[in-house]
Write a protein that holds these residues in place. Structure first.
Motif, PDB file in Angstrom:
ATOM      1  N   UNK A 285       0.840  -1.195   0.000  1.00 23.46           N
ATOM      2  CA  UNK A 285       0.000   0.000   0.000  1.00 23.46           C
ATOM      3  C   UNK A 285       0.877   1.249   0.000  1.00 23.46           C
ATOM      4  N   UNK A 286       0.239   2.401  -0.094  1.00 26.63           N
ATOM      5  CA  UNK A 286       0.996   3.658  -0.150  1.00 26.63           C
ATOM      6  C   UNK A 286       1.870   3.862   1.077  1.00 26.63           C
ATOM      7  N   UNK A 287       1.356   3.506   2.258  1.00 25.38           N
ATOM      8  CA  UNK A 287       2.147   3.660   3.482  1.00 25.38           C
ATOM      9  C   UNK A 287       3.407   2.804   3.435  1.00 25.38           C
ATOM     10  N   UNK A 288       3.265   1.594   2.892  1.00 27.80           N
ATOM     11  CA  UNK A 288       4.418   0.705   2.806  1.00 27.80           C
ATOM     12  C   UNK A 288       5.495   1.248   1.895  1.00 27.80           C
ATOM     13  N   UNK A 289       5.089   1.705   0.705  1.00 34.90           N
ATOM     14  CA  UNK A 289       6.075   2.247  -0.227  1.00 34.90           C
ATOM     15  C   UNK A 289       6.690   3.530   0.322  1.00 34.90           C
ATOM     16  N   UNK A 290       5.883   4.338   0.997  1.00 32.91           N
ATOM     17  CA  UNK A 290       6.406   5.566   1.610  1.00 32.91           C
ATOM     18  C   UNK A 290       7.485   5.239   2.628  1.00 32.91           C
ATOM     19  N   UNK A 291       7.229   4.221   3.472  1.00 36.22           N
ATOM     20  CA  UNK A 291       8.188   3.862   4.520  1.00 36.22           C
ATOM     21  C   UNK A 291       9.471   3.277   3.941  1.00 36.22           C
ATOM     22  N   UNK A 292       9.359   2.452   2.919  1.00 39.12           N
ATOM     23  CA  UNK A 292      10.566   1.895   2.296  1.00 39.12           C
ATOM     24  C   UNK A 292      11.430   3.013   1.715  1.00 39.12           C
ATOM     25  N   UNK A 293      10.791   3.969   1.041  1.00 37.78           N
ATOM     26  CA  UNK A 293      11.542   5.079   0.466  1.00 37.78           C
ATOM     27  C   UNK A 293      12.173   5.933   1.553  1.00 37.78           C
ATOM     28  N   UNK A 294      11.453   6.125   2.652  1.00 32.44           N
ATOM     29  CA  UNK A 294      11.991   6.912   3.765  1.00 32.44           C
ATOM     30  C   UNK A 294      13.237   6.254   4.341  1.00 32.44           C
ATOM     31  N   UNK A 295      13.182   4.943   4.559  1.00 34.18           N
ATOM     32  CA  UNK A 295      14.335   4.231   5.108  1.00 34.18           C
ATOM     33  C   UNK A 295      15.511   4.269   4.137  1.00 34.18           C
ATOM     34  N   UNK A 296      15.228   4.134   2.852  1.00 33.87           N
ATOM     35  CA  UNK A 296      16.292   4.210   1.842  1.00 33.87           C
ATOM     36  C   UNK A 296      16.989   5.566   1.893  1.00 33.87           C
ATOM     37  N   UNK A 297      16.200   6.630   2.017  1.00 33.49           N
ATOM     38  CA  UNK A 297      16.766   7.984   2.052  1.00 33.49           C
ATOM     39  C   UNK A 297      17.667   8.192   3.274  1.00 33.49           C
ATOM     40  N   UNK A 298      17.421   7.417   4.324  1.00 36.59           N
ATOM     41  CA  UNK A 298      18.256   7.499   5.529  1.00 36.59           C
ATOM     42  C   UNK A 298      19.516   6.651   5.394  1.00 36.59           C
ATOM     43  N   UNK A 299      19.666   5.982   4.226  1.00 35.28           N
ATOM     44  CA  UNK A 299      20.848   5.158   4.013  1.00 35.28           C
ATOM     45  C   UNK A 299      20.749   3.769   4.606  1.00 35.28           C
ATOM     46  N   UNK A 300      19.534   3.328   4.925  1.00 39.01           N
ATOM     47  CA  UNK A 300      19.312   2.023   5.555  1.00 39.01           C
ATOM     48  C   UNK A 300      19.118   0.959   4.472  1.00 39.01           C
ATOM     49  N   UNK A 301      19.754  -0.188   4.653  1.00 38.27           N
ATOM     50  CA  UNK A 301      19.620  -1.319   3.737  1.00 38.27           C
ATOM     51  C   UNK A 301      18.250  -1.963   3.953  1.00 38.27           C
ATOM     52  N   UNK A 302      17.373  -1.890   2.945  1.00 34.98           N
ATOM     53  CA  UNK A 302      16.009  -2.410   3.080  1.00 34.98           C
ATOM     54  C   UNK A 302      15.772  -3.656   2.215  1.00 34.98           C
ATOM     55  N   UNK A 303      16.845  -4.312   1.814  1.00 38.43           N
ATOM     56  CA  UNK A 303      16.675  -5.494   0.967  1.00 38.43           C
ATOM     57  C   UNK A 303      15.928  -6.622   1.676  1.00 38.43           C
TER      58      UNK A 303
END
Length: 309
Positions: free
Chosen positions: A65-83
């Motif tokens: 959902x939109x919240x999920x994609x928003x959170x993944x992008x937010x974590x990526x922007x913080x330099x966090x590995x979200x694989x």
């Protein structure tokens, strides 16, 4: 050397209802405002860790959902590995509903959503970063079996573990506690888990003894404006908090834990100074609104320390 922190935990969208005070039973009151921000204990801790300079990997689940994609992008922007953040196709991204009082104190209601689908299989898929970690962190907004699997895997690889037993509504299994190097509850959570409410020095000692008797190496009980109680095999001490005007205490414990994991040496040789660093980070976090938006970067924590010297 930069620490590598792996976090198995929750990802939420925080919906904050600003109120003058909590309503009484049967009472209706008006909000003074509403705000929305990324959150979840796991995500908060991951961002706190990354902003304090640690290489950070996240293991968790979001909804499709939109919240999920928003959170993944937010974590990526913080330099966090979200694989190792998996998308659930059956449950939505978790949400938190926060009643924030003018005093800065909060009450939180959680809709776990996809967070409750985090399983030992997710942990097994993240075996490589867990083995390479300095610290593995987990909390109780995701299921205990995943936490236990992560800590067992970490200990087999000789990796230090940090448990944030929050919220304190799940039973901490003997297996989980045996594999916990450091436990970091707040005073309310600790009292709920041990059955001994914290009211004085003796009850603090009793709480620490409860966890240490179950195999936990170091107990750090955060006490809000009173500081943090740190009990090791050799000694125990109350470390006073830094005096600040709290605006929003949401995420204060997560700021502490993420900062601690980024600063602490894996051999634990700098425990006292790392706790002080974590306290400083937490004191900065409570001076802003929202969990993730208020988490400080390392430069800000060091600057605040210099100002007070």
């Amino acid at each position: 050397m930069t620490n590598h922190v792996v976090i198995i935990g929750s990802i939420n969208i925080d919906n904050t209802l600003h109120v003058a005070r909590l309503p009484q039973p049967g009472e209706t009151i008006a909000m003074t405002g509403f705000s929305q921000a990324p959150g979840g204990k796991g995500a908060n801790q991951a961002v706190a860790s990354a902003r304090s300079g640690a290489a950070t990997t996240f293991v968790g689940r979001v909804g499709d959902d939109n919240n999920g994609w928003l959170m993944i992008e937010k974590l990526k922007k913080e330099g966090i590995d979200v694989r190792h953040v998996v998308t659930s196709h059956t449950l939505p991204t978790g949400q938190a509903y926060i009643l924030l009082q003018e005093s800065g104190q909060n009450s939180i209601i959680i809709d776990h959503g996809a967070n409750y689908q985090v399983m030992p299989e997710d942990v097994a898929a993240a075996a490589e970063p867990i083995k390479a970690a300095s610290f593995v962190i987990t909390e109780c907004e995701t299921p205990i079996p995943a936490a236990a699997a992560a800590f067992q895997q970490a200990k087999q690889a000789g990796v230090r573990t940090i448990l944030n037993p929050a919220p304190a509504n799940q039973r901490l299994t003997p297996e989980l506690l045996t594999h916990t190097d450091i436990i970091v509850p707040n005073e309310t959570e600790s009292g709920a888990l041990t059955g001994v409410p914290i009211t004085d020095a003796a009850s603090l000692q009793a709480n620490a003894a409860y966890f240490r008797d179950r195999g936990v190496g170091i107990v750090i009980i955060t006490l809000g404006e009173k500081g943090a109680y740190v009990a090791t095999p050799d000694r125990a001490q109350l470390m006073p908090a830094f005096s600040v005007q709290a605006v929003d205490t949401t995420g204060a414990g997560d700021a502490f834990i993420g900062a601690l994991a980024s600063e602490l040496q894996p051999n634990l040789s700098n425990l006292t100074s790392a706790v002080q660093y974590a306290q400083r980070a937490s004191s900065l976090a409570v001076q802003g609104l929202g969990a993730i938006p208020s988490l400080p970067h390392r430069q800000a924590v060091l600057a605040a320390a210099q100002e007070n010297e």
